[in-house]
Design an enzyme around this catalytic site. Structure first.
Site, mmCIF file in Angstrom:
data_model
loop_
_atom_site.group_PDB
_atom_site.id
_atom_site.type_symbol
_atom_site.label_atom_id
_atom_site.label_comp_id
_atom_site.label_asym_id
_atom_site.label_seq_id
_atom_site.Cartn_x
_atom_site.Cartn_y
_atom_site.Cartn_z
ATOM 1 N N ASP A 160 -6.946 1.353 12.569
ATOM 2 C CA ASP A 160 -8.141 0.228 12.235
ATOM 3 C C ASP A 160 -8.603 0.121 13.412
ATOM 4 O O ASP A 160 -9.841 0.330 13.478
ATOM 5 C CB ASP A 160 -7.236 -0.956 11.757
ATOM 6 C CG ASP A 160 -7.034 -0.720 9.977
ATOM 7 O OD1 ASP A 160 -5.506 0.140 10.155
ATOM 8 O OD2 ASP A 160 -8.111 -0.631 9.169
ATOM 9 N N GLN A 204 1.108 -0.983 -0.118
ATOM 10 C CA GLN A 204 0.593 0.237 -0.052
ATOM 11 C C GLN A 204 1.014 1.039 0.321
ATOM 12 O O GLN A 204 0.612 2.148 -0.902
ATOM 13 C CB GLN A 204 -1.187 -0.558 1.365
ATOM 14 C CG GLN A 204 -2.061 -1.122 0.976
ATOM 15 C CD GLN A 204 -1.314 -2.402 1.489
ATOM 16 O OE1 GLN A 204 -0.452 -2.757 2.015
ATOM 17 N NE2 GLN A 204 -2.664 -3.212 2.085
HETATM 18 O O1 MRU Z 1 -5.425 -3.438 4.313
HETATM 19 P P1 MRU Z 1 -5.399 -2.021 4.578
HETATM 20 O O2 MRU Z 1 -4.942 -1.372 3.085
HETATM 21 O O3 MRU Z 1 -6.777 -1.889 4.840
HETATM 22 O O4 MRU Z 1 -4.737 -0.907 5.765
HETATM 23 C C1 MRU Z 1 -4.951 0.066 5.988
HETATM 24 C C2 MRU Z 1 -4.238 0.684 7.333
HETATM 25 O O5 MRU Z 1 -3.680 -0.007 8.228
HETATM 26 C C3 MRU Z 1 -4.427 1.797 7.808
HETATM 27 O O6 MRU Z 1 -2.857 2.529 7.940
HETATM 28 C C4 MRU Z 1 -5.430 2.082 7.948
HETATM 29 O O7 MRU Z 1 -6.760 2.101 7.507
HETATM 30 C C5 MRU Z 1 -5.616 3.829 8.689
HETATM 31 S S1 MRU Z 1 -6.005 4.968 6.759
HETATM 32 C C6 MRU Z 1 -6.900 5.866 7.563
#
Ligand code: MRU
Length: 351
Positions: free
Chosen positions: A234, A193
């Protein structure tokens, strides 16, 4: 960029798995496709998952034909359950589901319910948009001119589905104020990501970014190249323990060891006051192939086992401050997160 759009009773999502090479929008009219898009990370990032789920639930309501409100509400429970089973860690998903369930319970007919759910989904996106803009502005006070920030995963517009991100929103707001900022972006194994999405967003914002592998963070922090670490969340437990993308915990320990601040930026919708500590946060375990393969090619011997937790928990003692739309929260987190949540509740009361 509008990664999550709702118009004419359809959901439009920017497919994050195709970025940065292709900008493809998914046109979604069946709620099951929205569930699949969340599971497959075509829409991802805690606040964005919450917003997309709101519209997905509204789509589910449109597809239910039951004419009595009782039968309709019963069928809607299956839709809500399908979304609840999509990704377990980001609490924003469950925050949305609870709000949609409440909206559903106030309706007296199928027509009223469909309308109420669509209205609630739109309200969630509007409110999250305002929250992210406010927290970004508030958090920018932590960023000095000429600051170099290390971030992990993607926390920009893609991850929130609105104009400002969380950690990247703070960085964007600081840059808009004329501060010279630059970013080191962890690539974020295994799904990259950081490499694919954070660099793409920062390039569009014209903010200088250096991409590093996750394992390089300690090297750059210890050489004094990083002024602070800024990440999203999260799920934040009542004591401040924070679940975020796998690898965040290691970065927090490195920041603590080297005496630089470690900040978390997240809206109140990412705080789960019902959970006393990070030990109780459910951690999503994803398919082993995400670790064993790279772009569809096997990289490990055939019989090797792999583990793939998508998140880890950073204990609150490593967190210098948590930036929310209700201000910058510092320790003691138990007391201060509770007050922020209470303030948030009061703001939502009508009148
Ligand atoms: O697995 P993902 O790509 O959904 O994980 C996203 C994250 O860990 C972000 O850092 C988190 O959602 C905060 S985003 C504003």
């Amino acid at each position: 960029m509008k990664p999550i759009q709702w118009s004419g009773g359809k959901l439009r999502l920017l497919d994050q798995t195709a970025l940065p090479h292709q900008e493809i929008y998914l046109e979604i009219s069946d709620y099951r496709e929205a569930v699949r898009a969340i599971k497959a990370l075509q829409v991802r990032g805690a606040p964005a998952i919450g917003i997309a789920a709101g519209y997905g639930i509204a789509l589910g309501a449109r597809s239910i034909k039951a004419s009595s409100i009782k039968a309709f509400q019963k069928e809607m429970e299956h839709v809500l359950e399908d979304f609840a089973a999509s990704r377990p860690t980001a609490v924003n998903l469950f925050w949305t589901i609870n709000r949609m369930r409440r909206a559903l319970s106030t309706a007296d007919s199928r027509g009223e319910a469909v309308e109420a759910l669509e209205k609630e989904a739109r309200l969630i996106q509007r409110q999250q948009s305002a929250a992210m803009a406010v927290l970004s502005r508030i958090g920018s006070s932590l960023i000095d001119d000429n600051c170099t920030i290390l971030t992990h995963c993607n926390t920009g517009q893609l991850a929130t589905g609105v104009e400002y991100g969380t950690a990247l929103g703070v960085i964007k707001a600081a840059a808009e104020q004329g501060k010279k900022v630059s970013v080191y972006a962890d690539e974020t194994r295994p799904l990259l990501q950081g490499a694919r999405l954070t660099t793409w967003e920062l390039e569009r914002l014209k903010i200088p970014v250096t991409l590093i592998t996750d394992s390089m963070a300690g090297h750059f922090i210890s050489r004094g190249k990083i002024d602070c670490v800024l990440v999203g969340a999260d799920r934040i437990a009542a004591n401040g323990d924070t679940a975020n993308k796998i690898g965040t915990y290691s970065v927090a320990v490195l920041a603590g060891e080297n005496g630089i601040p470690f900040y978390v930026a997240a809206p109140l919708s990412s705080i789960d006051i019902s959970i006393v500590s990070g030990d109780h946060i459910p951690i999503e375990e994803r398919g082993r192939e995400e670790v064993l393969e790279f772009q569809g090619q096997r990289i490990a011997p055939q019989k090797v086992r792999a583990a793939n937790p998508a998140f880890d928990v950073t204990p609150h003692r490593y967190i210098t401050a948590i930036v929310t739309e209700k201000g910058i929260i510092r320790p003691p987190y138990k007391r201060n997160l509770k007050s922020a949540m209470q303030e948030g509740q009061q703001c939502r009361k009508p009148g």
